[in-house]
Design an enzyme around this catalytic site. Structure first.
Site, PDB file in Angstrom:
ATOM      1  N   LYS A 143       0.333  -2.237   8.120  1.00  0.00           N
ATOM      2  CA  LYS A 143      -0.815  -2.986   8.201  1.00  0.00           C
ATOM      3  C   LYS A 143      -0.487  -4.407   7.737  1.00  0.00           C
ATOM      4  O   LYS A 143      -0.634  -5.527   8.234  1.00  0.00           O
ATOM      5  CB  LYS A 143      -2.158  -2.564   7.637  1.00  0.00           C
TER       6      LYS A 143
ATOM      7  N   ASP B 168      -3.128   6.317  -1.947  1.00  0.00           N
ATOM      8  CA  ASP B 168      -2.811   6.103  -0.575  1.00  0.00           C
ATOM      9  C   ASP B 168      -3.114   4.325  -0.490  1.00  0.00           C
ATOM     10  O   ASP B 168      -4.012   4.029  -0.325  1.00  0.00           O
ATOM     11  CB  ASP B 168      -3.872   6.628   0.317  1.00  0.00           C
TER      12      ASP B 168
ATOM     13  N   TRP C 117      -9.521   9.121   6.059  1.00  0.00           N
ATOM     14  CA  TRP C 117      -8.430   8.769   7.387  1.00  0.00           C
ATOM     15  C   TRP C 117      -8.077  10.162   7.902  1.00  0.00           C
ATOM     16  O   TRP C 117      -7.982  11.191   7.045  1.00  0.00           O
ATOM     17  CB  TRP C 117      -7.251   8.393   6.694  1.00  0.00           C
TER      18      TRP C 117
HETATM   19  C1  LIG Z   1      -6.009   5.423   4.627  1.00  0.00           C
HETATM   20  C2  LIG Z   1      -4.785   5.246   5.623  1.00  0.00           C
HETATM   21  N1  LIG Z   1      -3.692   5.818   4.979  1.00  0.00           N
HETATM   22  C3  LIG Z   1      -2.520   5.786   5.668  1.00  0.00           C
HETATM   23  C4  LIG Z   1      -2.113   5.329   7.052  1.00  0.00           C
HETATM   24  C5  LIG Z   1      -0.910   5.461   7.389  1.00  0.00           C
HETATM   25  O1  LIG Z   1      -0.492   4.737   8.381  1.00  0.00           O
HETATM   26  P1  LIG Z   1       1.157   4.560   8.817  1.00  0.00           P
HETATM   27  O2  LIG Z   1       1.464   6.026   8.457  1.00  0.00           O
HETATM   28  O3  LIG Z   1       1.065   4.067  10.093  1.00  0.00           O
HETATM   29  O4  LIG Z   1       1.529   3.672   7.715  1.00  0.00           O
HETATM   30  C6  LIG Z   1      -3.411   4.637   7.728  1.00  0.00           C
HETATM   31  C7  LIG Z   1      -3.398   4.329   8.902  1.00  0.00           C
HETATM   32  O5  LIG Z   1      -4.383   4.010   9.533  1.00  0.00           O
HETATM   33  C8  LIG Z   1      -4.536   4.652   6.716  1.00  0.00           C
HETATM   34  O6  LIG Z   1      -5.636   4.177   7.248  1.00  0.00           O
END
Ligand SMILES: Cc1ncc(COP(=O)(O)O)c(C=O)c1O
Length: 421
Positions: free
Chosen positions: A266, A228, A147
């Site tokens: 998500k 993560d 990411w």
């Molecule tokens: C692998 C991964 N980690 C973390 C996130 C963090 O998203 P958020 O900060 O919106 O919760 C995302 C968002 O696309 C992701 O794909």
């Protein structure tokens, strides 16, 4: 009389121009594109069949309940919403393991997945400054690809980031051997970022047997596994399956201290509410309590206290059997449609004669996949067909629906056929 210089020098003159984040820029371009049809396969957000944001029925019901019971706008405690802070780790660990470890868990609500990862980094940096202030920070091993935000979250905190080979473009699958070999050579106490499930962007996750090999290597090398967990339940539709790696590492078999960075963006569609949770499992109750007290200080310095609304919604859903059941159904709806869209996209690509082998799109899971198109084709699709995707042709399958999948498959097939003609 003092003269006013129309162009006084500025203390900000040294600010360089940094181009905007490509994915957010792509969404802005998509939104301002008046064409119809148009499709956004860039940003990872789940949309309804009309390409509109989807409010999960469980979230809608929780919102109604909150409104009916008198929502207030008071500050949350520094560590976050107490019920949310208990139920989020329970979701990741499962009830049994959570009950076993409960007094050994340190938890802090955080600003979604990004904020949880940042807080984890701030904690590790703080602890290092206390124990060995003159030693360099531990290295952070980040899979390649990953990411897009992982690198800057950790480098901005002063960590050195090391590459961890993850995906083979040749086999279009997990490159387990170089992955394990790199971990086996890592300096003890290094941090390893692990996508708990739905690896972004490759869509390739280790099997449970492969996770066991990874856990063993992490244990043998005394590495710190930092999960993560942005897609629990969203990946397979089954929370237990998606949390299996987390439970394997923290459970009896390996008994590792782990860090988990949870996002509810998500899996509850709470993208803008910034609802997340960072927790650690430790080996002793005192360690957990002390670490939590550190997290409280760090949180106070950084954001004072976290946002309330999303945490209240998530706490209601996780704490109420009826709402949890609705949510589980929502997870099946989202993951089921994504799986179906993967199949329909491949069928369409084959049907419209797109050269190449597309089966990997069905093998991969989660929100994202790689199409393997060159940048020129990606540009044509954007400018002529109004189909938006990342320049490296990573697509968010969640942007496909029964109404646009054929259009997308046909457009890709036609562009590729023209190139090959
Ligand atoms: C692998 C991964 N980690 C973390 C996130 C963090 O998203 P958020 O900060 O919106 O919760 C995302 C968002 O696309 C992701 O794909």
């Amino acid at each position: 009389m003092t003269s006013t210089n129309p162009n006084p020098s500025s203390r900000f003159e040294s600010a360089p121009y940094i181009p905007p984040d490509r994915i957010f820029e792509l969404t802005a371009q998509y939104l301002s594109d008046p064409a119809s049809p148009k499709v956004n396969l860039g940003q990872g957000t789940y949309c309804d069949s009309n390409g509109q944001p989807w409010i999960l029925p469980a979230v809608a019901a929780a919102r109604d309940r909150l409104a009916a019971t008198g929502l207030n706008h008071e500050y949350l405690p520094i560590l976050g919403h107490p019920v949310f802070r208990t139920l989020a780790p329970r979701l990741a660990l499962g009830s049994a393991l959570h009950a076993t470890l409960s007094s050994q868990i340190a938890t802090c609500q955080a600003l979604s997945g990004t904020g949880s990862l940042h807080l984890a980094g701030v904690l590790l940096r703080y602890l290092q400054s206390q124990t060995s202030p003159t030693s360099p920070l531990p290295k952070v091993y980040i899979p390649t690809p990953t990411w897009s935000n992982h690198h800057q979250i950790f480098t901005s905190l002063g960590f050195e980031v090391a590459t961890l080979p993850y995906y083979s473009a040749t086999t279009r699958s997990l490159a387990l051997e170089p992955y394990l070999a790199t971990l086996a050579a890592a300096e003890p106490n290094s941090v390893v970022i692990l996508h708990a499930c739905a690896h972004n962007p490759s869509g390739c996750d280790p099997s449970l047997a492969e996770w066991r090999q990874i856990a063993q290597t992490v244990k043998d090398r005394h590495l710190f596994p930092l999960f993560d967990a942005a897609y629990l339940g969203f990946n397979s539709g089954d929370l237990d399956q998606d949390a299996a790696a987390i439970r394997l590492f923290a459970g009896e078999e390996f008994g590792l201290e782990i860090g988990v960075c949870m996002s509810f963006a998500k899996n509850m569609g709470l993208y803008g509410e910034r609802t997340g949770c960072f927790f650690l499992t430790t080996h002793q109750e005192t360690t957990a309590r002390n670490t939590e007290s550190v997290l409280e200080v760090l949180q106070r310095r950084e954001v004072s206290n976290p946002p309330a609304y999303g945490a209240k919604i998530a706490a209601l859903i996780l704490g109420d059997e009826g709402l949890t059941e609705i949510w589980k159904e929502d997870l099946r709806t989202m993951s089921g449609r994504i799986r179906e869209m993967r199949e329909r996209l491949v069928e369409g690509l084959v049907q419209f004669g797109a050269p190449g082998d597309w089966e990997h799109l069905v093998r991969q899971t989660g929100m994202f996949g790689f199409l393997g198109l060159d940048e020129e084709v990606v540009k044509e699709l954007r400018e002529e067909d109004h189909i938006y995707m990342a320049d490296n042709s990573r697509v968010s399958i969640a942007g496909l629906n029964p109404g646009n999948v054929e259009y997308v498959a046909k457009a890709i097939a036609e562009r590729l056929r023209k190139r090959n003609a």
